[in-house]
Design a protein around this motif. Structure first.
Motif, PDB file in Angstrom:
ATOM      1  N   LEU A  32       0.898  -1.074  -0.009  1.00 44.38           N
ATOM      2  CA  LEU A  32      -0.235  -0.151  -0.012  1.00 44.38           C
ATOM      3  C   LEU A  32       0.939   1.219   0.047  1.00 44.38           C
ATOM      4  N   VAL A  40       1.380   4.980   1.220  1.00 43.17           N
ATOM      5  CA  VAL A  40       0.763   5.785   2.150  1.00 43.17           C
ATOM      6  C   VAL A  40       0.976   7.151   2.221  1.00 43.17           C
ATOM      7  N   PHE A  85      -4.244   6.102   1.400  1.00 44.39           N
ATOM      8  CA  PHE A  85      -3.664   5.080   0.998  1.00 44.39           C
ATOM      9  C   PHE A  85      -3.733   4.779  -0.471  1.00 44.39           C
ATOM     10  N   THR A  87      -9.311   5.008   7.435  1.00 37.39           N
ATOM     11  CA  THR A  87      -8.225   4.515   7.789  1.00 37.39           C
ATOM     12  C   THR A  87      -8.142   3.210   8.479  1.00 37.39           C
TER      13      THR A  87
END
Ligand SMILES: Nc1ncnc2c1ncn2[C@@H]1O[C@H](COP(=O)(O)OP(=O)(O)OP(=O)(O)O)[C@@H](O)[C@H]1O
Ligand SMILES: [Mg+2]
Length: 287
Positions: free
Chosen positions: A18, A20, A78, A98
Motif C-alpha cells: 500500500l 501511504v 492510502f 483508515t
C-alpha cells in the motif's frame, strides 16, 4: 515536501504494498499536542524509516497510520496495492476509513518487545492473526509453518516464548506480522532491545522479507545506521510537538558491505544533522 506526488498510484502493478500519504497530520492527546502538521509519503512497496527525538510522536504517528488512533487534524491517504486496478486507490481520509483500510488491506504491526502470548507455543503465536480472521486450523498452521521456515524457526515451532532468546522472539514476532501477507508493515523499534550482532542479522532478514513479499514498510528506529541501511528514505521527527523534517532520499546499493562506504557515512551524517538542529532551525527545515 520532496518526492511528493499527490494522489498518484505509481508502480501500482509492480508491488503488493500500500502507498501511504500522511498530509498535515496533527494529534492532540488530552489537550496536549504531540504531533504538528506531519507529512510523509511512501510509495507502494517502498521502505521508509522514521528517526527522531524521544517523545516526539513517532509511535503515535505509526498508530495513526495503522488506524489505531484517529488524527485530530489532517489526513492519511492510502494508494492502491498490486492487487487493485490502477483506478481503485484505497483512500482513507478519515480515521474511519483508515481503520477500514487497516482491517481489509491487512496492516501489520511489529513492536520492540515482540508481544508474544506467553501461554501459546511459537506455531500458535504465528498463526494467531489468521485465527482471529477465521482461517481454518489446518490452513493457518500451514501458513504459519511456511513463515517459520522462512525465518529458520521450523525446529522451534513447539517451544514456548519463555524458552526463546530475544532474537528468536523477534523473529517469531516478524513471522506473525507477515503471516497475513500484509500490504503495509509498521515496525516500532523492533530490534531496539537486541545486541548489535543479532540486530544486524535481523536487519538483513527484514530487508530480505521486504524484498520477497513486496510489502510497504515503515520502520521507527533510534538507530541512524539501521534507518540508512534499510530504508529508501528517512524522515526525521523533531521537537515537541513532533514535526516531520524534509525527507532524506537514501540511494545506496543494498549490499551487506555498504555500512562502511563513504556514501553511507555521509547519508548518516545528513540524518544526524537534522537530529541535532537547534529548535529555531527545526522550524525552518520542517515541512
Ligand atoms: N495514549 C496516550 N495518551 C496521552 N499521551 C500520550 C499517549 N501516547 C503517547 N502520549 C504522549 O505523546 C507524546 C509522544 O509519544 P510517542 O510515544 O508517540 O513518542 P515517541 O517518539 O515514540 O517516543 P520514543 O522514542 O521514546 O518511543 C509523549 O509526550 C507521550 O507522553
Ligand atoms: Mg516510541
Amino acid at each position: 515536501m520532496r518526492n511528493a506526488s499527490h494522489g498518484t498510484v505509481r508502480n501500482v502493478n509492480l508491488h503488493g504494498g500500500l502507498g501511504v500519504h500522511v498530509r498535515g497530520v496533527s494529534h492532540i492527546f488530552d489537550g496536549l499536542q504531540v504531533i504538528q502538521q506531519a507529512d510523509l509519503q511512501v510509495e507502494p512497496g517502498g521502505f521508509l524509516a522514521i528517526v527522531g527525538d524521544s517523545g516526539g510522536g513517532k509511535t503515535t504517528l505509526l498508530r495513526l497510520i495503522g488506524g489505531l488512533l484517529a488524527p485530530t487534524r489532517g489526513e492519511i491517504v492510502f494508494t492502491a496495492s498490486g492487487e487493485m486496478n490502477a483506478g481503485e486507490s484505497a483512500r482513507g481520509t478519515s480515521s474511519q476509513s483508515t481503520q477500514a483500510v487497516a482491517q481489509t488491506s491487512s496492516i501489520s504491526f511489529c513492536f520492540q518487545e515482540g508481544r508474544l502470548l506467553p501461554w501459546r507455543n511459537v506455531l500458535d503465536n504465528v498463526a494467531l492473526p489468521l485465527e482471529l480472521n477465521g482461517v481454518l486450523a489446518h490452513e493457518r498452521r500451514a501458513a504459519a509453518r511456511e513463515m517459520l521456515a522462512k525465518m529458520q524457526l521450523s525446529d522451534s515451532e513447539n517451544k514456548m516464548p519463555a524458552q526463546l532468546s530475544g532474537g528468536m522472539r523477534m523473529r517469531v514476532a516478524m513471522a506473525r506480522a507477515l503471516v497475513t501477507r500484509p500490504k503495509l508493515l509498521l515496525l516500532d523499534e523492533p530490534f531496539g532491545a537486541l545486541d548489535e550482532v543479532t540486530r544486524l542479522a535481523l536487519d538483513e532478514e527484514l530487508r530480505q522479507l521486504w524484498l520477497d513479499t513486496g510489502t510497504t514498510a515503515i520502520l521507527v528506529t533510534h538507530s541512524i545506521q539501521e534507518a540508512v541501511s534499510l530504508a529508501q528514505q528517512v524522515v526525521v521527527m523533531r521537537g515537541k510537538p513532533g514535526r516531520t523534517m524534509q525527507s532524506i532520499a537514501i540511494d545506496l546499493p543494498k549490499d551487506a558491505a555498504h555500512r562502511t562506504n563513504m556514501q553511507f557515512v555521509s547519508l548518516c551524517e545528513r540524518v544526524y544533522q537534522q537530529m541535532t538542529l537547534q529548535s529555531k532551525e527545526v522550524a525552518r527545515v520542517a515541512q
